[in-house]
Design a protein around this motif. Structure first.
Motif, PDB file in Angstrom:
ATOM      1  N   ARG A   2      35.571  26.546  23.808  1.00 61.72           N
ATOM      2  CA  ARG A   2      36.092  28.013  23.052  1.00 61.72           C
ATOM      3  C   ARG A   2      36.009  29.036  24.095  1.00 61.72           C
ATOM      4  NH1 ARG A   2      30.937  27.909  19.314  1.00 61.72           N
ATOM      5  NH2 ARG A   2      30.152  27.166  21.340  1.00 61.72           N
ATOM      6  N   VAL A   3      35.679  28.837  25.349  1.00 58.93           N
ATOM      7  CA  VAL A   3      35.581  29.815  26.247  1.00 58.93           C
ATOM      8  C   VAL A   3      36.564  29.587  27.257  1.00 58.93           C
ATOM      9  CG1 VAL A   3      34.063  30.730  28.123  1.00 58.93           C
ATOM     10  CG2 VAL A   3      33.162  30.120  25.928  1.00 58.93           C
ATOM     11  N   LYS A   4      37.142  30.747  27.631  1.00 62.34           N
ATOM     12  CA  LYS A   4      38.250  30.682  28.615  1.00 62.34           C
ATOM     13  C   LYS A   4      37.709  31.312  29.925  1.00 62.34           C
ATOM     14  CE  LYS A   4      41.780  29.329  26.137  1.00 62.34           C
ATOM     15  NZ  LYS A   4      42.399  27.874  26.260  1.00 62.34           N
ATOM     16  N   ASN A   5      37.988  30.696  30.906  1.00 64.96           N
ATOM     17  CA  ASN A   5      37.510  30.954  32.368  1.00 64.96           C
ATOM     18  C   ASN A   5      38.777  31.478  32.848  1.00 64.96           C
ATOM     19  OD1 ASN A   5      34.669  30.397  32.107  1.00 64.96           O
ATOM     20  ND2 ASN A   5      35.276  28.311  33.201  1.00 64.96           N
ATOM     21  N   VAL A   6      38.500  32.703  33.764  1.00 68.28           N
ATOM     22  CA  VAL A   6      39.512  33.216  34.565  1.00 68.28           C
ATOM     23  C   VAL A   6      39.545  32.852  36.100  1.00 68.28           C
ATOM     24  CG1 VAL A   6      40.722  35.469  35.119  1.00 68.28           C
ATOM     25  CG2 VAL A   6      39.427  35.360  33.112  1.00 68.28           C
ATOM     26  N   VAL A   7      40.448  32.247  36.670  1.00 72.87           N
ATOM     27  CA  VAL A   7      40.692  31.801  37.649  1.00 72.87           C
ATOM     28  C   VAL A   7      41.604  32.458  38.725  1.00 72.87           C
ATOM     29  CG1 VAL A   7      40.903  29.397  39.007  1.00 72.87           C
ATOM     30  CG2 VAL A   7      39.915  29.466  36.853  1.00 72.87           C
ATOM     31  N   ARG A   8      41.264  32.799  39.759  1.00 69.08           N
ATOM     32  CA  ARG A   8      42.239  33.564  40.862  1.00 69.08           C
ATOM     33  C   ARG A   8      43.217  32.286  41.406  1.00 69.08           C
ATOM     34  NH1 ARG A   8      39.113  36.765  45.059  1.00 69.08           N
ATOM     35  NH2 ARG A   8      38.551  34.371  45.753  1.00 69.08           N
ATOM     36  N   THR A   9      44.611  32.545  41.375  1.00 67.81           N
ATOM     37  CA  THR A   9      45.322  31.654  41.984  1.00 67.81           C
ATOM     38  C   THR A   9      45.702  32.022  43.210  1.00 67.81           C
ATOM     39  OG1 THR A   9      47.201  33.292  41.760  1.00 67.81           O
ATOM     40  CG2 THR A   9      46.876  31.747  40.015  1.00 67.81           C
ATOM     41  N   GLU A  10      46.224  31.065  44.133  1.00 69.75           N
ATOM     42  CA  GLU A  10      46.332  31.287  45.428  1.00 69.75           C
ATOM     43  C   GLU A  10      47.170  32.673  45.653  1.00 69.75           C
ATOM     44  OE1 GLU A  10      45.939  30.595  49.537  1.00 69.75           O
ATOM     45  OE2 GLU A  10      44.941  29.714  48.108  1.00 69.75           O
ATOM     46  N   ARG A  11      47.932  33.063  45.250  1.00 72.57           N
ATOM     47  CA  ARG A  11      48.733  34.223  45.200  1.00 72.57           C
ATOM     48  C   ARG A  11      47.514  35.574  45.169  1.00 72.57           C
ATOM     49  NH1 ARG A  11      53.075  37.825  41.604  1.00 72.57           N
ATOM     50  NH2 ARG A  11      53.442  39.266  43.362  1.00 72.57           N
ATOM     51  N   GLY A  12      46.736  35.225  44.263  1.00 70.27           N
ATOM     52  CA  GLY A  12      45.641  36.280  43.829  1.00 70.27           C
ATOM     53  C   GLY A  12      44.661  36.280  44.996  1.00 70.27           C
ATOM     54  N   ARG A  13      44.399  35.022  45.727  1.00 69.47           N
ATOM     55  CA  ARG A  13      43.381  35.269  46.502  1.00 69.47           C
ATOM     56  C   ARG A  13      44.005  35.701  47.857  1.00 69.47           C
ATOM     57  NH1 ARG A  13      42.375  33.006  51.344  1.00 69.47           N
ATOM     58  NH2 ARG A  13      44.361  31.748  51.506  1.00 69.47           N
ATOM     59  N   GLU A  14      45.139  35.475  48.180  1.00 66.85           N
ATOM     60  CA  GLU A  14      45.742  36.251  49.409  1.00 66.85           C
ATOM     61  C   GLU A  14      46.057  37.583  49.051  1.00 66.85           C
ATOM     62  OE1 GLU A  14      49.670  34.173  49.920  1.00 66.85           O
ATOM     63  OE2 GLU A  14      48.605  32.247  50.596  1.00 66.85           O
ATOM     64  N   THR A  15      46.313  38.187  47.893  1.00 72.68           N
ATOM     65  CA  THR A  15      46.661  39.542  47.813  1.00 72.68           C
ATOM     66  C   THR A  15      45.507  40.252  47.981  1.00 72.68           C
ATOM     67  OG1 THR A  15      48.469  39.032  46.170  1.00 72.68           O
ATOM     68  CG2 THR A  15      47.339  41.190  46.074  1.00 72.68           C
ATOM     69  N   ILE A  16      44.207  39.832  47.440  1.00 74.98           N
ATOM     70  CA  ILE A  16      43.079  40.543  47.486  1.00 74.98           C
ATOM     71  C   ILE A  16      42.626  40.476  49.276  1.00 74.98           C
ATOM     72  CG2 ILE A  16      41.250  38.907  47.011  1.00 74.98           C
ATOM     73  CD1 ILE A  16      41.204  42.466  46.076  1.00 74.98           C
ATOM     74  N   LEU A  17      42.749  39.259  49.701  1.00 77.59           N
ATOM     75  CA  LEU A  17      42.466  39.391  51.120  1.00 77.59           C
ATOM     76  C   LEU A  17      43.336  40.362  51.817  1.00 77.59           C
ATOM     77  CD1 LEU A  17      41.157  37.761  53.602  1.00 77.59           C
ATOM     78  CD2 LEU A  17      42.966  36.496  53.605  1.00 77.59           C
TER      79      LEU A  17
END
Length: 149
Positions: free
Chosen positions: A92-107
């Motif tokens: 019932r719970v949705k987890n939010v997961v960073r994609t590779e694009r998200g990881r590279e962008t925040i880096l």
């Protein structure tokens, strides 16, 4: 005794200086995020996702309402920065997961924080280590304060 000296700042002086440094770092973070088409809050979400987090846990970390997080995550997902996936322990719970694009962008956002990097570069290695140790001691107390200290 008890009178502050130049070497012994008052609590007010410490609080004001901490607020000024925090505000400047926040402005630098927001400017770097904007260069990547992100709002400051969207970038904060990406920075928090070092692993899967439920929407509720993410809202708690950001100290905001879950409904606000839903809209932010919707926009991040639409641009490929995050995914929602079912929790392995509670479907019932949705987890939010960073994609590779998200990881590279925040880096990149962190790497492009020019004013913050310049400030930290003005310290020698010993000063950087001392600052890190002090901030490391303060962080858990500030992030997880005891009830009504």
């Amino acid at each position: 005794m008890g009178t502050p000296t130049a070497a012994q700042p008052t609590m007010t002086e410490l609080l004001e200086l901490l607020a000024a440094v925090g505000a400047a770092q926040g402005q630098d973070f927001a400017a770097a995020a904007a260069r990547h088409g992100l709002t400051s809050m969207q970038a904060k979400v990406l920075a928090q996702l070092d692993g899967p987090l439920s929407m509720h846990a993410l809202a708690e970390r950001l100290a905001c309402d879950a409904s606000n997080v839903t809209g932010i995550v919707d926009r991040l997902q639409a641009h490929g920065f995050v995914l929602r996936e079912p929790s392995p322990t509670d479907r019932r719970v949705k987890n939010v997961v960073r994609t590779e694009r998200g990881r590279e962008t925040i880096l990149h956002v962190h790497q492009e924080m020019r004013a913050t990097h310049a400030a930290l570069d003005s310290l020698d290695e010993t000063e950087q280590a001392a600052l890190y140790a002090l901030l490391e001691r303060l962080r858990p107390i500030m992030e997880y304060p005891a009830d009504d200290r």
